[in-house]
Design a protein around this motif. Structure first.
Motif, mmCIF file in Angstrom:
data_model
loop_
_atom_site.group_PDB
_atom_site.id
_atom_site.type_symbol
_atom_site.label_atom_id
_atom_site.label_comp_id
_atom_site.label_asym_id
_atom_site.label_seq_id
_atom_site.Cartn_x
_atom_site.Cartn_y
_atom_site.Cartn_z
ATOM 1 N N ASP A 13 120.097 -25.195 6.417
ATOM 2 C CA ASP A 13 119.620 -25.146 7.801
ATOM 3 C C ASP A 13 120.646 -24.483 8.731
ATOM 4 N N VAL A 14 121.932 -24.718 8.463
ATOM 5 C CA VAL A 14 122.973 -24.037 9.246
ATOM 6 C C VAL A 14 122.877 -22.533 9.025
ATOM 7 N N LEU A 15 122.715 -22.114 7.769
ATOM 8 C CA LEU A 15 122.576 -20.682 7.461
ATOM 9 C C LEU A 15 121.349 -20.098 8.147
ATOM 10 N N LYS A 16 120.246 -20.790 8.054
ATOM 11 C CA LYS A 16 118.993 -20.317 8.649
ATOM 12 C C LYS A 16 119.145 -20.160 10.159
ATOM 13 N N SER A 17 119.750 -21.153 10.805
ATOM 14 C CA SER A 17 119.979 -21.083 12.243
ATOM 15 C C SER A 17 120.898 -19.919 12.598
ATOM 16 N N TRP A 18 121.935 -19.722 11.784
ATOM 17 C CA TRP A 18 122.894 -18.643 12.049
ATOM 18 C C TRP A 18 122.235 -17.276 11.897
ATOM 19 N N LEU A 19 121.450 -17.085 10.865
ATOM 20 C CA LEU A 19 120.768 -15.804 10.655
ATOM 21 C C LEU A 19 119.844 -15.476 11.820
ATOM 22 N N ILE A 20 119.123 -16.484 12.306
ATOM 23 C CA ILE A 20 118.244 -16.278 13.465
ATOM 24 C C ILE A 20 119.070 -15.855 14.675
ATOM 25 N N LEU A 58 119.010 -8.830 -5.059
ATOM 26 C CA LEU A 58 119.683 -9.478 -3.933
ATOM 27 C C LEU A 58 119.288 -10.948 -3.855
ATOM 28 N N LEU A 59 118.005 -11.211 -3.966
ATOM 29 C CA LEU A 59 117.531 -12.598 -3.923
ATOM 30 C C LEU A 59 118.038 -13.392 -5.127
ATOM 31 N N ALA A 60 118.069 -12.759 -6.302
ATOM 32 C CA ALA A 60 118.569 -13.450 -7.493
ATOM 33 C C ALA A 60 120.037 -13.842 -7.319
ATOM 34 N N ALA A 61 120.824 -12.949 -6.685
ATOM 35 C CA ALA A 61 122.234 -13.269 -6.438
ATOM 36 C C ALA A 61 122.349 -14.451 -5.482
ATOM 37 N N ALA A 62 121.499 -14.484 -4.442
ATOM 38 C CA ALA A 62 121.502 -15.618 -3.511
ATOM 39 C C ALA A 62 121.086 -16.902 -4.218
ATOM 40 N N HIS A 63 120.077 -16.810 -5.068
ATOM 41 C CA HIS A 63 119.629 -17.988 -5.817
ATOM 42 C C HIS A 63 120.760 -18.524 -6.694
ATOM 43 N N ASP A 64 121.502 -17.613 -7.321
ATOM 44 C CA ASP A 64 122.601 -18.020 -8.193
ATOM 45 C C ASP A 64 123.688 -18.746 -7.404
ATOM 46 N N ILE A 65 123.995 -18.238 -6.208
ATOM 47 C CA ILE A 65 125.000 -18.890 -5.361
ATOM 48 C C ILE A 65 124.551 -20.306 -5.002
ATOM 49 N N ILE A 66 123.277 -20.451 -4.631
ATOM 50 C CA ILE A 66 122.748 -21.768 -4.260
ATOM 51 C C ILE A 66 122.874 -22.745 -5.432
ATOM 52 N N ARG A 67 122.518 -22.286 -6.616
ATOM 53 C CA ARG A 67 122.566 -23.171 -7.785
ATOM 54 C C ARG A 67 124.006 -23.520 -8.165
ATOM 55 N N ARG A 68 124.897 -22.509 -8.196
ATOM 56 C CA ARG A 68 126.278 -22.747 -8.630
ATOM 57 C C ARG A 68 127.027 -23.663 -7.674
ATOM 58 N N HIS A 69 126.745 -23.534 -6.384
ATOM 59 C CA HIS A 69 127.487 -24.307 -5.395
ATOM 60 C C HIS A 69 126.700 -25.513 -4.858
ATOM 61 N N LYS A 70 125.527 -25.785 -5.452
ATOM 62 C CA LYS A 70 124.724 -26.951 -5.070
ATOM 63 C C LYS A 70 124.543 -27.019 -3.548
ATOM 64 N N VAL A 71 124.029 -25.931 -2.986
ATOM 65 C CA VAL A 71 123.854 -25.851 -1.535
ATOM 66 C C VAL A 71 122.881 -26.943 -1.078
ATOM 67 N N THR A 72 123.281 -27.648 -0.023
ATOM 68 C CA THR A 72 122.461 -28.737 0.499
ATOM 69 C C THR A 72 121.481 -28.223 1.548
ATOM 70 N N TYR A 73 120.505 -29.056 1.895
ATOM 71 C CA TYR A 73 119.563 -28.687 2.949
ATOM 72 C C TYR A 73 120.282 -28.547 4.286
ATOM 73 N N ALA A 74 121.277 -29.381 4.527
ATOM 74 C CA ALA A 74 122.028 -29.271 5.786
ATOM 75 C C ALA A 74 122.714 -27.915 5.875
ATOM 76 N N GLU A 75 123.320 -27.476 4.757
ATOM 77 C CA GLU A 75 123.980 -26.160 4.737
ATOM 78 C C GLU A 75 122.954 -25.038 4.864
#
Length: 284
Positions: free
Chosen positions: A64-71, A45-62
């Motif tokens: 932080d939005v995800l982190k806030s939303w999950l909380i 599961l974590l490897a799939a998330a890591h792959d998404i981050i790398r492929r889509h060049k997820v930014t820190y702003a994005e």
């Protein structure tokens, strides 16, 4: 719609109720935890998330939005809703891929055990002047070898004509449109209720914000929820939909299967609709 005043069902209120129902179920659940399997599933599961981050060049702003939303999903009590809407249909598919009997689908977050038990022929608890078209839902419960299953239990629950579930929205009687019907000696059941309406999942919380941000819709088609069981057989959890109904082809929860679509007919010489649907259970 009934002439009863309907209060707003908020995401926070329904999420809290769904979370508490799940916690109650888990208190009595037992499961062996295989550390190797946990390692495999979580690592992938974590490897799939890591792959998404790398492929889509997820930014820190994005991020932080995800982190806030999950909380906030947790703060809103919406994890049961999120998981049941977007993940459960795949878990159900895998869990039941070798079943020979009737098709199942997701349980969803609004099941409550212990609904009033009645013999067939039964009328679900409902308010005076309950909205919706009267519906006679009938059928037989059989084993995969064709044997009628005497005394089979049919648990049924569904939303009302406003798309609201009792115990998850204010202003509704505790067991409104919920019941446990016991079949006769031949496994036959006859249940009088009303045809439910399509509804949107709560959109004022975190799940609603995700839906808006992604440009999705929040609708589920009208459906009946059922759990059908008999001694010596596997319980089946399913939902039944209505032919031609709104959002049958684009259910947000991806839970519709062709085998689960009903086609009610007008009641001969009466009012409302009726439909026959049989359940076939696998032997345990």
């Amino acid at each position: 719609m009934t002439d009863t005043t309907i209060e707003q069902a908020t995401a926070a209120a329904s999420g809290a109720a769904a979370t508490e129902q799940f916690r109650t179920k888990q208190r009595t659940a037992t499961a062996d935890v295989d550390t190797k399997r946990v390692d495999t599933l979580v690592s992938e599961l974590l490897a799939a998330a890591h792959d998404i981050i790398r492929r889509h060049k997820v930014t820190y702003a994005e991020y932080d939005v995800l982190k806030s939303w999950l909380i906030q999903v947790g703060a809103d009590g919406e994890w049961p809703l999120f998981l049941d809407v977007w993940l459960e249909h795949v878990v159900e598919e895998v869990a039941n891929e070798n079943r020979e009997g009737s098709k199942g689908t997701i349980e969803g977050p609004y099941y409550v055990p212990g609904a009033p038990r009645t013999p067939t022929e039964a009328t679900l608890p409902m308010r005076e002047n309950e909205g919706g078209i009267p519906l006679l839902f009938q059928g037989q419960v059989r084993s995969v070898d064709g044997t009628p299953l005497a005394g089979a239990m049919v648990e049924i629950w569904h939303a009302d004509d406003d798309g609201l579930y009792s115990q998850f929205a204010p202003g509704l009687p505790e067991w409104n449109l919920r019941g446990t019907v016991v079949g006769d000696e031949q496994g036959n059941f006859r249940i009088h209720t009303v045809q439910p309406a399509p509804y949107q999942i709560p959109t004022d919380g975190s799940c609603g914000r995700l839906i808006s941000a992604a440009g999705w819709h929040a609708w589920r088609p009208a459906h009946l929820h059922l759990k059908v069981s008999a001694p010596g057989h596997h319980l089946i959890t399913t939902q039944l939909y209505f032919k031609g109904g709104e959002h049958v082809t684009d259910d947000i929860a991806s839970a519709v299967k062709p085998e689960l679509i009903l086609d009610p007919a007008p009641v001969a010489g009466g009012s409302g609709r009726e439909v026959t649907y049989d359940f076939v259970l696998d032997k345990a």
